[in-house]
Design a protein around this motif. Structure first.
Motif, short mmCIF file in Angstrom:
data_model
loop_
_atom_site.label_atom_id
_atom_site.label_comp_id
_atom_site.label_asym_id
_atom_site.label_seq_id
_atom_site.Cartn_x
_atom_site.Cartn_y
_atom_site.Cartn_z
N LEU A 60 0.83 -1.21 0.00
CA LEU A 60 0.00 0.00 0.00
C LEU A 60 0.87 1.25 0.00
O LEU A 60 1.94 1.27 0.60
CB LEU A 60 -0.93 0.01 1.22
N PHE A 61 0.36 2.30 -0.63
CA PHE A 61 1.07 3.58 -0.70
C PHE A 61 0.12 4.73 -0.33
O PHE A 61 -1.07 4.70 -0.66
CB PHE A 61 1.58 3.85 -2.13
N VAL A 62 0.67 5.73 0.34
CA VAL A 62 -0.03 7.00 0.55
C VAL A 62 0.59 8.02 -0.40
O VAL A 62 1.81 8.24 -0.36
CB VAL A 62 0.10 7.50 2.01
N PRO A 63 -0.18 8.64 -1.28
CA PRO A 63 0.37 9.61 -2.23
C PRO A 63 0.91 10.87 -1.54
O PRO A 63 0.71 11.06 -0.33
CB PRO A 63 -0.82 9.95 -3.12
N GLN A 64 1.55 11.70 -2.32
CA GLN A 64 2.04 12.98 -1.80
C GLN A 64 0.92 14.00 -1.64
O GLN A 64 0.98 14.85 -0.75
CB GLN A 64 3.11 13.56 -2.74
N GLU A 65 -0.09 13.92 -2.50
CA GLU A 65 -1.14 14.95 -2.50
C GLU A 65 -2.52 14.33 -2.41
O GLU A 65 -2.75 13.20 -2.86
CB GLU A 65 -1.06 15.81 -3.77
N ASN A 66 -3.44 15.09 -1.83
CA ASN A 66 -4.84 14.71 -1.71
C ASN A 66 -5.65 15.59 -2.66
O ASN A 66 -5.97 16.73 -2.33
CB ASN A 66 -5.31 14.89 -0.27
N PHE A 67 -5.99 15.04 -3.82
CA PHE A 67 -6.66 15.86 -4.82
C PHE A 67 -8.13 16.09 -4.48
O PHE A 67 -8.75 17.01 -5.00
CB PHE A 67 -6.52 15.20 -6.20
N GLU A 68 -8.69 15.27 -3.59
CA GLU A 68 -10.06 15.52 -3.15
C GLU A 68 -10.12 16.83 -2.37
O GLU A 68 -11.09 17.58 -2.47
CB GLU A 68 -10.55 14.35 -2.29
N LYS A 69 -9.07 17.10 -1.62
CA LYS A 69 -9.00 18.34 -0.83
C LYS A 69 -8.94 19.56 -1.73
O LYS A 69 -9.37 20.65 -1.35
CB LYS A 69 -7.78 18.29 0.08
N PHE A 70 -8.40 19.38 -2.95
CA PHE A 70 -8.27 20.49 -3.88
C PHE A 70 -9.55 20.75 -4.67
O PHE A 70 -9.59 21.62 -5.52
CB PHE A 70 -7.13 20.24 -4.87
N GLY A 71 -10.58 19.95 -4.40
CA GLY A 71 -11.85 20.17 -5.09
C GLY A 71 -11.97 19.44 -6.42
O GLY A 71 -12.78 19.82 -7.27
N PHE A 72 -11.19 18.37 -6.62
CA PHE A 72 -11.27 17.61 -7.87
C PHE A 72 -12.34 16.53 -7.83
O PHE A 72 -12.36 15.64 -8.67
CB PHE A 72 -9.91 16.97 -8.17
N GLY A 73 -13.20 16.55 -6.84
CA GLY A 73 -14.24 15.53 -6.74
C GLY A 73 -13.82 14.41 -5.81
O GLY A 73 -12.66 14.30 -5.41
N ARG A 74 -14.76 13.55 -5.49
CA ARG A 74 -14.52 12.46 -4.56
C ARG A 74 -13.58 11.43 -5.18
O ARG A 74 -13.77 11.02 -6.32
CB ARG A 74 -15.85 11.81 -4.18
N LEU A 75 -12.59 11.02 -4.41
CA LEU A 75 -11.63 10.04 -4.91
C LEU A 75 -12.30 8.68 -5.08
O LEU A 75 -13.15 8.29 -4.30
CB LEU A 75 -10.46 9.88 -3.93
N GLU A 76 -11.87 7.97 -6.13
CA GLU A 76 -12.28 6.58 -6.31
C GLU A 76 -11.34 5.70 -5.48
O GLU A 76 -10.19 6.06 -5.25
CB GLU A 76 -12.19 6.19 -7.78
N PRO A 77 -11.81 4.54 -5.01
CA PRO A 77 -10.90 3.63 -4.30
C PRO A 77 -9.67 3.33 -5.14
O PRO A 77 -9.75 3.25 -6.37
CB PRO A 77 -11.75 2.37 -4.11
N GLY A 78 -8.52 3.17 -4.48
CA GLY A 78 -7.26 3.04 -5.21
C GLY A 78 -6.54 1.72 -5.00
O GLY A 78 -5.37 1.60 -5.38
N VAL A 79 -7.20 0.73 -4.39
CA VAL A 79 -6.54 -0.56 -4.13
C VAL A 79 -7.21 -1.64 -4.96
O VAL A 79 -8.43 -1.80 -4.94
CB VAL A 79 -6.61 -0.92 -2.64
N SER A 80 -6.39 -2.39 -5.71
CA SER A 80 -6.89 -3.47 -6.55
C SER A 80 -6.63 -4.82 -5.89
O SER A 80 -5.67 -4.98 -5.13
CB SER A 80 -6.23 -3.43 -7.93
#
Length: 612
Positions: free
Chosen positions: A266-286
């Protein structure tokens, strides 16, 4: 070519039923057929590898274990070739013409009796028939690993029968040629095939090439030992699975055998694009099973609040429905969810302890998800609470503390953990709610978002200490009553309170002398607990009427309140105006939105009086 006659055989009744289902209604995405055929090829090579390792005699022992795909856009064909275990004539009939295993027969029974309910576990060989989703004719050439076994050709158009005949000499393994349907010619395009392989079969443990070009170039790092993997390899893998360009902030790689067999990266990205107003994040684990993609960006394998995490979870224990598109056993999925989530939370707590500054970076970007989890995930609430961070009155601006940090600094005899909500640190510290806490030298946690108060109110306590809002009306810090030597006589206090209550009417439920104020003349408290939720309601609905009734506390030591009492006793009409504005000021200090029209008119009268 052998001179042996072509032998035509009828499919078993159940196989005909299965073909009808597979061709017409089994998979929601037709391209899944390629994943099934590649997965079967990988299984076939895994069996050969096992035979070789166990010392058994195997034909073409030095043949490389690899999968090759060949496309022909002119003939509209697609070939899948493996160097696996191959099949004898008997195995061809057993595996492709009949259902030899009772479990498979039961599977067909369920499909036919239960309205083709596809939420069932797939069985060996079923994936092969997915070829007929894209092909109107399939030609399979195979030679068994057994040294003296001849080659055979199996041909079918997916209807009621198939043909078997001996074929020309060939190397060990299987070659499947799909003659594509007119509406499936796209699968003779090498670019389409490469895309599908990269999506579903990137981590198959054997080389896959398309027209001689290797396609699966990224290793399944989650199956390797951590000591064998470099930081550069981890970063490249993260970029591949997360479609990212930067390095991850955190990485968790672990394997477990109990209570479940899991390989997780598992990884935590550098940035949270949901916080920037890009819409709700989709799940990121396959989710993978033996390196084969089962569900991309799974919505079930981790709780929704962990949607910011990217990565892979691989479990050999996953029972799947036949299409591998829907995970079957909800109890097992829930167990994987608990195990991986618990391990990830433990990892975050370890990071918070070992590298507080890095965790602060994480909190500032992804703390919103930890709060969401604390408010909604009761299974992991206790671990999530430990990850919460706040500013407080005891620390400089920008310095964050945990609830455990607060408890470790509590004064002897202090009964509760105190917090106060406000839009900013400056607004909180300028208000009247901290005065008694400064006097008592009690630390107060600062909360800036409504969800913070919701969480702390929901928790009720932490490590045996109650959680209490600093603006609670019934707060008891052991304060002493105001002295008559510095304040108003008790009889006058009672009269003043009654008079102010009459002036303010239904805007207040009670007016009383304050034991908590030091410097401010008055403080407004919610008659229903705290003001934080009322502030939220007002901010989201500007059409709301005036704030709900308050409890008004007066600082009877304050010169303004003493002067108000004098005007009251003199029956000065201005006393009413002053009382109304003192109350309004207290509500503004509480962060409530008040009707400015009345207040402006009142302030003009106050200014006029002051100027005259």
């Amino acid at each position: 070519m052998s001179n042996s006659a072509v032998e035509t055989r009828e499919f078993q009744t159940e196989i005909r039923q299965l073909l009808d289902i597979v061709i017409n209604s089994l998979y929601t995405e037709r391209e899944i057929f390629l994943r099934e055929l590649i997965s079967n090829a990988a299984d076939a090579m895994e069996k050969v590898r096992f035979l070789q390792l166990s010392g058994q005699e195997v034909k073409d022992r030095d043949l490389p274990l690899e999968i090759s795909l060949e496309t022909d856009e002119t003939a509209h064909t697609l070939a899948i070739i493996d160097s696996g275990i191959g099949m004898t004539k008997e195995e061809l009939v057993e595996n492709l013409g009949t259902i030899a295993h009772s479990g498979s027969k039961e599977f067909i029974k369920h499909l036919t009796q239960d309205n083709k309910d596809l939420n069932l576990i797939g069985q060996f060989g079923v994936g092969f028939y997915a070829a007929f989703m894209a092909a109107d004719k399939v030609v399979l050439s195979t030679r068994s690993y057994r040294p003296d076994a001849p080659s055979y050709i199996w041909t079918s158009e997916g209807t009621g029968s198939y043909q078997i005949e001996e074929g020309p000499e060939m190397a060990r393994g299987t070659k499947i040629v799909l003659h594509l349907k007119e509406n499936a010619h796209e699968f003779s395009s090498p670019d389409t095939i490469k895309r599908v392989i990269r999506q579903y079969s990137s981590f198959v443990p054997y080389p896959i090439s398309v027209n001689g070009e290797k396609v699966n170039t990224v290793q399944a790092l989650w199956t390797k030992n951590k000591s064998e993997i470099s930081e550069e390899e981890y970063t490249e893998f993260y970029k591949f699975i997360a479609n990212a360009y930067d390095e991850p902030l955190f990485r968790l790689h672990f394997s477990s055998d109990a209570p479940l067999s899991l390989n997780t990266l598992l990884f935590v990205p550098q940035e949270n694009f949901e916080k920037f107003g890009f819409g709700r994040l989709e799940p990121g684990v396959s989710v993978y099973c033996k390196k084969v993609l089962i569900q991309e960006k799974s919505k079930d394998i981790l709780p929704e609040w962990l949607r910011f995490v990217k990565g892979v979870i691989d479990s050999e224990e996953l029972p799947l429905n036949i299409s591998r598109e829907t995970m079957q056993d909800s109890a097992l999925i829930a167990k994987i969810n608990r195990v991986v989530t618990g391990r990830f939370l433990k990892f975050l707590n370890e990071q918070a302890a070992s590298d507080p500054e890095k965790y602060k970076t994480f909190w500032e970007k992804f703390g919103m998800f930890i709060k969401e989890g604390t408010a909604t995930d009761f299974t992991h609430k206790q671990e999530l609470v430990k990850l919460l961070r706040f500013e407080s009155s005891a620390m400089d601006k920008g310095t964050l503390i945990s609830l455990a940090d607060y408890v470790g600094r509590m004064k002897e005899g202090q009964a509760a953990i105190y917090y106060v909500n406000g839009p900013t640190r400056e607004a909180i510290e300028a208000g009247p709610y901290l005065e008694v806490f400064r006097k008592q030298e009690y630390e107060v946690i600062y909360t800036y978002e409504p969800v913070d108060d919701y969480i702390l109110n929901m928790l009720r306590e932490f490590e045996g200490k109650k959680l209490m809002s600093a603006d609670q009306a019934d707060l008891d810090l052991g304060q002493e009553e105001k002295s008559e030597e510095t304040g108003l006589p008790a009889a006058e206090v009672e009269s003043l309170n009654a008079w102010v209550k009459e002036v303010l009417g239904e805007q207040v439920t009670e007016v009383r002398a304050s034991k908590r104020l030091v410097d401010s003349p008055a403080i407004a408290l919610s008659a229903y607990g705290t003001y934080s939720m009322q502030r939220v309601m007002q901010m989201t609905n500007r059409d709301l009427n005036a704030p709900a009734p308050s409890i008004l506390e007066l600082n009877t030591d304050h010169p303004m309140i003493k002067k108000l009492n004098e005007l009251r006793k003199q029956d000065d009409p201005f006393a009413k105006t002053a009382a109304e504005q003192i109350f309004e000021n207290a509500r503004i200090a509480a962060g409530l939105i008040v009707d400015p029209r009345e207040m402006v008119d009142r302030l003009n009268r106050i200014i006029e009086r002051a100027l005259s």
